[in-house]
Enzyme design. Structure first.
Site, PDB file in Angstrom:
ATOM      1  CD  GLU A 187     -41.294   3.547   6.076  1.00 51.43           C
ATOM      2  OE1 GLU A 187     -42.225   3.216   5.312  1.00 51.43           O
ATOM      3  OE2 GLU A 187     -40.192   3.945   5.682  1.00 51.43           O
ATOM      4  CG  ASP A 198     -44.727   1.150   5.313  1.00 51.84           C
ATOM      5  OD1 ASP A 198     -44.205   1.760   4.363  1.00 51.84           O
ATOM      6  OD2 ASP A 198     -44.072   0.667   6.245  1.00 51.84           O
ATOM      7  CB  SER A 235     -40.501   3.660   2.486  1.00 47.95           C
ATOM      8  OG  SER A 235     -39.518   3.343   3.424  1.00 47.95           O
TER       9      SER A 235
END
Length: 734
Positions: free
Chosen positions: A302, A306, A492
Site C-alpha cells: 500500500e 501510494d 488506493s
C-alpha cells in the site's frame, strides 16, 4: 534592535497502545471522580454490541488514551471555510497558518491546562499535547483510566473477525466542568484497525487474519513477483487523464502520505529508474514513535503503491510519508501532526474503516483536523473503499449493511471512487466504466455539506464519493514492491492519482499568483454544476456497485467522474492558460509580493516569517517577510514557484532588502541566499547591513521557458542576531 524571541516546544514521543492479556483482573476502580459527571456520547466502539465478553482487563495493565478537545466558534469556522474556498469572496485564498487557526478556533491554553490537571490528578501521565492543542495524550493503568473516565474495561472476542480486543463497556464520562472542553476520548478500546484499499487482479481485498493480534495491519499478500512490469505505466495514465498536458510536474509542492506501515526506498528507486522518473527523495515522518521502514509489514504494498502513483503523476513533488500506529489514537495523532507541521499542501489517504464499525468520537476528532487542513489550504483525498456500497463486508457489521468508508465520508476532504480505464494505443483516453466494488453510498454520520449540490440525490446526509479515477485491478497499475513487479488496483490507487493532480495544480496556481486548491470538493462541485462539466471531467455512465448504478452526472460509484487534467486546471484558474511557447506578454509573475494579504500564500514560508510587527518597518504597507534575527542558530525560508514564458527575452527579479545586524566587521557569519531552482543567484550577509531598504535586482532571463522556484533562505549562527527583511518582491517579464 533586540533579538526576536523563538518559542520552543519539547516533543515527547507518545507510547503506542500496549496489547492486553485477556485474563480476569483484580477489581478496577469502582467509583469515578466524585464531582457531577457528563456522558461523552459516541465513545463506545460499535463492535462491543456484537462481541462476546470474556472477562475484565487487568487493573494494572497500561493503556494510552487520546483526549480530544472541542474547537471554538464553530459557526464562524464554517463561515470561514466556505468563504476561503469560494472564488470572488473577499476571504478567497487567504488561508491561515497553524498558529492563526489555533488562536482563532483551537482549544485555549487554559482548556488544555484544565484537562492536563484533571488527568494528572487521576494518576495518569500526560505524555504529549498536539501542537494545535486539539489532543491531550495520556497513559496509565486500567484502574486509573477507568477512574478518570467512569468506565469499565473488559476483554472481548469479535465473532465476525475472531479478533480478541479490549474495550469500555459503556460511554465514557468526565466531570461537568470539563464537558464544554472535551470532545471525546479514544484509546479506551483497541479494536479498530484501518484497512488498505488495494486489490490485485483476480482477488478480493484481504482482511487481517482471524485471531490476529490487535493492531495487525490488513494488507494484500503479493502474487509471485514478475521480473518486468505489466499494468498501466505513468506514461499511460498521465496520457489518459491529460496529466502530461498541464505543464506542471509538482515542483515546489509537498504531498503527505497517510500510512500505517512502511516502505523500502530501494523499491521506490527501482520504480523511478524503470520509468525514467526523478524527484526529491521520499522521507519518513514518525508519529507516536512508529517507523516501519526497517521491517515493513503486510501494508508495504500500500505504502509503495501510494508513493509510486504520486511520483508518476507529479514526479518533482516532495513526498513525506507519515507513519503512525494502526489505532484510533494513531490516526488522530497523525491527522493533527500533519496539519500542525503544515509542510504539505496535499494529503493522500488510502486506508480506512467502515463508518458503522468506527467509534464516532474518533471520526469527529479526525474531521476536526481536516477542518484545520481546509483552513490552511491543504487538500485531502481519501480512497472510498473496495467493498462497494457494503463497506463493512470485512468487519464486524458484515455485508448485509449498506455503509461507506471513513475518512472518505468526512465532509472536509474529497472521497475518491474507482473506475475501469481503457487506454488507447497512443496512451490516450479511450473509455471508462465503474469498478463494480468501488466504495460509495450514503454516510450515517456526516450531514450533507452545503457545497454538495447538483447531485440529484435527495436526503440530508453526505454522499460518497466525490470524484474517481482508475481503480479496477483488471486495469491496474504496474507497481514495484517487495522486490518485484505487481499489478495493483483499488481505490488506493485512485486517491494518490488525484493527489498527484492536486500537486500539479498547486504548482500552476502559485506560478499564476493564485491560491492553492485547498479544500477541493467545493470548487470541484461548483465546476461540475457549471457549463464546463463535459470538458473538465470524464463522466462515467456505465457500471454499478451493489446498490447504486452510474448515471449521467453525479453518482454514488464514481462521483462526478475522472479528471481531464489540463482543462480542469484551466477552469479552476478561472480560464487562464500558460502563455504560448513562442510569445511573451509583459507581466509581473510573483503573487503577494508585498505580503499585504497578511499571510504567506502563494509563498511557502517558515512560521512567523510574514510579519507586521513594529520592530521592523515594512518597505511599503504594513507587512513584510522578516527572516532570522533571533541571535541563535536558526534557518528561515520562503519560496514561490512561477512559470517564465519561453518567448520572454527579459526576466528581472527585484525586491527591497533591509539587513539589520549585531555582528561587526566584514566576516559573513549570517547569510541570506537567493536561489532559482538549484541555482544560487546571490548571497547577502551581515557584512551587507545598512540603514533602511535597498532595492536588489537579479536576472532570471536564462530561465525563460521554465518553471522556476524562487527561494530566499536565511541562516543565522549561534550568536549575535542578523535579521533579513524582504518586501515588495516582483518578477517582471517582457
Amino acid at each position: 534592535m533586540r533579538p526576536r524571541t523563538l518559542a520552543l516546544a519539547a516533543a515527547i514521543a507518545v507510547l503506542p497502545l500496549t496489547a492486553v492479556s485477556l485474563g480476569v483482573s483484580t477489581a478496577q476502580a469502582a467509583a469515578p471522580h466524585a464531582a457531577p459527571r457528563v456522558t461523552l456520547p459516541n465513545t463506545v466502539n460499535p463492535a462491543v454490541a456484537h462481541s462476546e465478553k470474556k472477562g475484565d482487563v487487568p487493573a494494572q495493565q497500561q493503556i494510552s488514551v487520546a483526549v480530544s478537545l472541542k474547537l471554538r466558534d464553530a459557526d464562524a469556522l464554517e463561515h470561514f471555510l466556505a468563504a476561503v474556498g469560494t472564488p470572488g469572496a473577499p476571504e478567497f485564498g487567504k488561508y491561515l497558518t497553524p498558529e492563526q487557526f489555533t488562536d482563532r478556533f483551537g482549544p485555549t491554553r487554559a482548556a488544555v491546562d484544565q484537562v492536563r490537571a484533571y488527568l494528572t490528578a487521576q494518576g495518569l501521565t500526560v505524555t504529549d499535547v498536539s501542537a494545535n492543542r486539539q489532543v491531550v495524550n495520556a497513559r496509565g493503568t486500567t484502574a486509573q483510566v477507568s477512574q478518570a473516565f467512569g468506565t469499565h474495561e473488559s476483554a472481548y472476542v469479535d465473532p465476525q473477525t475472531q479478533r480478541s480486543f479490549f474495550a469500555n463497556d459503556a460511554a465514557a464520562s468526565v466531570p461537568s466542568d470539563l464537558a464544554a472542553t472535551v470532545q471525546g476520548v479514544s484509546g479506551l478500546d483497541n479494536h479498530p484497525v484501518r484497512r488498505t484499499h488495494l486489490v490485485q487482479p483476480g482477488t478480493t481485498p484481504d482482511a487481517a487474519a482471524p485471531g490476529s493480534a490487535p493492531g495487525a495491519v490488513p494488507g494484500t499478500t503479493p502474487d509471485a513477483a514478475a521480473a518486468s512490469p505489466s499494468g498501466l505505466s505513468p506514461t499511460q495514465y498521465t496520457g489518459a487523464y491529460n496529466l502530461n498536458r498541464t505543464g506542471a510536474d509538482g515542483t515546489g509542492v509537498t504531498v503527505a502520505l497517510w500510512e500505517f506501515d512502511g516502505y523500502s526506498k530501494s523499491n521506490l528507486t527501482t520504480y523511478d529508474s524503470q520509468y525514467g522518473l526523478s524527484g526529491p527523495a521520499v522521507s519518513t515522518v514518525s508519529v507516536d514513535g512508529a517507523n516501519y521502514d526497517a521491517r515493513p509489514g503486510e501494508g508495504q504494498g500500500e505504502v509503495e503503491l501510494d508513493s509510486e502513483i504520486v511520483r508518476g503523476a507529479a514526479p518533482e513533488a516532495t513526498q513525506l510519508v507519515y507513519e503512525a500506529p494502526n489505532s484510533d489514537q494513531g490516526e488522530i495523532d497523525m491527522a493533527n501532526k500533519i496539519v500542525s507541521d503544515n509542510r504539505a499542501s496535499v494529503i493522500s489517504i488510502s486506508w480506512g474503516s467502515c463508518e458503522p464499525d468506527t467509534t464516532p468520537a474518533s471520526m469527529t476528532a479526525v474531521d476536526n483536523a481536516f477542518k484545520q487542513a481546509a483552513a490552511q489550504g491543504i487538500s485531502v483525498f481519501s480512497a472510498s473503499g473496495d467493498d462497494g456500497s457494503r463497506d463493512c463486508s470485512r468487519s464486524t457489521s458484515g455485508s448485509t449493511v449498506k455503509a461507506v468508508d471513513f475518512p472518505a465520508s468526512s465532509p472536509h476532504q474529497t472521497g475518491v471512487g474507482g473506475t475501469n480505464l481503457k487506454v488507447s494505443g497512443g496512451n490516450a483516453y479511450s473509455s471508462e466504466s465503474a469498478w463494480s466494488t468501488a466504495g460509495g453510498g450514503v454516510s450515517t454520520v456526516f450531514a450533507k455539506p452545503s457545497w454538495q449540490t447538483g447531485t440529484g440525490i435527495n436526503g440530508t446526509m453526505r454522499t460518497v464519493p466525490d470524484v474517481s479515477s482508475n481503480a479496477d485491478p483488471q486495469s491496474g497499475f504496474a507497481i514495484y514492491t517487495a522486490g518485484g513487479w505487481q499489478v495493483y488496483g483499488g481505490t488506493s490507487a485512485a486517491a494518490p492519482l488525484w493527489s498527484g493532480y492536486a500537486a500539479q495544480f498547486n504548482q500552476k496556481a502559485r506560478a499564476a499568483g493564485q491560491p492553492v486548491l485547498g479544500e477541493a470538493s467545493p470548487r470541484l462541485y461548483a465546476l461540475a454544476n457549471g457549463s464546463g462539466y463535459a470538458t473538465t471531467f470524464h463522466d462515467v455512465t456505465t457500471g454499478a456497485n451493489q446498490d447504486f448504478p452510474t448515471r449521467t452526472g453525479y453518482d454514488q460509484v464514481t462521483g462526478w467522474g475522472s479528471p481531464v487534467a489540463d482543462a480542469l486546471t484551466t477552469a479552476l484558474l478561472g480560464g487562464t492558460t500558460t502563455p504560448p511557447s513562442g510569445g511573451c506578454t509583459a507581466a509581473q509573475l510573483v503573487g503577494n509580493g508585498g505580503f499585504e494579504t497578511g499571510s504567506a500564500a502563494p509563498w511557502t514560508a517558515s512560521s512567523g516569517v510574514v510579519d507586521n510587527s513594529a520592530s521592523e518597518a515594512a518597505h511599503s504597507g504594513s507587512w513584510k517577510s522578516w527572516m532570522n534575527g533571533y541571535g541563535s542558530a536558526h534557518t528561515d525560508s520562503m519560496s514561490q514557484t512561477v512559470s517564465v514564458p519561453a518567448g520572454c527575452k527579459s526576466a528581472s527579479l527585484t525586491f527591497w532588502l533591509h539587513i539589520d545586524t549585531a555582528e561587526t566587521g566584514s566576516t559573513a557569519y549570517d547569510k541570506l541566499t537567493v536561489q532559482a531552482n538549484s541555482t544560487t543567484l546571490k548571497t547577502y550577509s551581515n557584512a551587507d547591513a545598512a540603514a533602511g531598504y535597498t532595492q536588489r535586482t537579479l536576472d532570471l532571463s536564462s530561465f525563460a521557458g521554465q518553471t522556476v522556484t524562487i527561494k530566499f533562505t536565511g541562516t543565522e549562527d549561534s550568536s549575535l542576531q542578523t535579521g533579513f527583511v524582504v518586501d515588495d518582491v516582483a518578477l517582471n517579464v517582457s
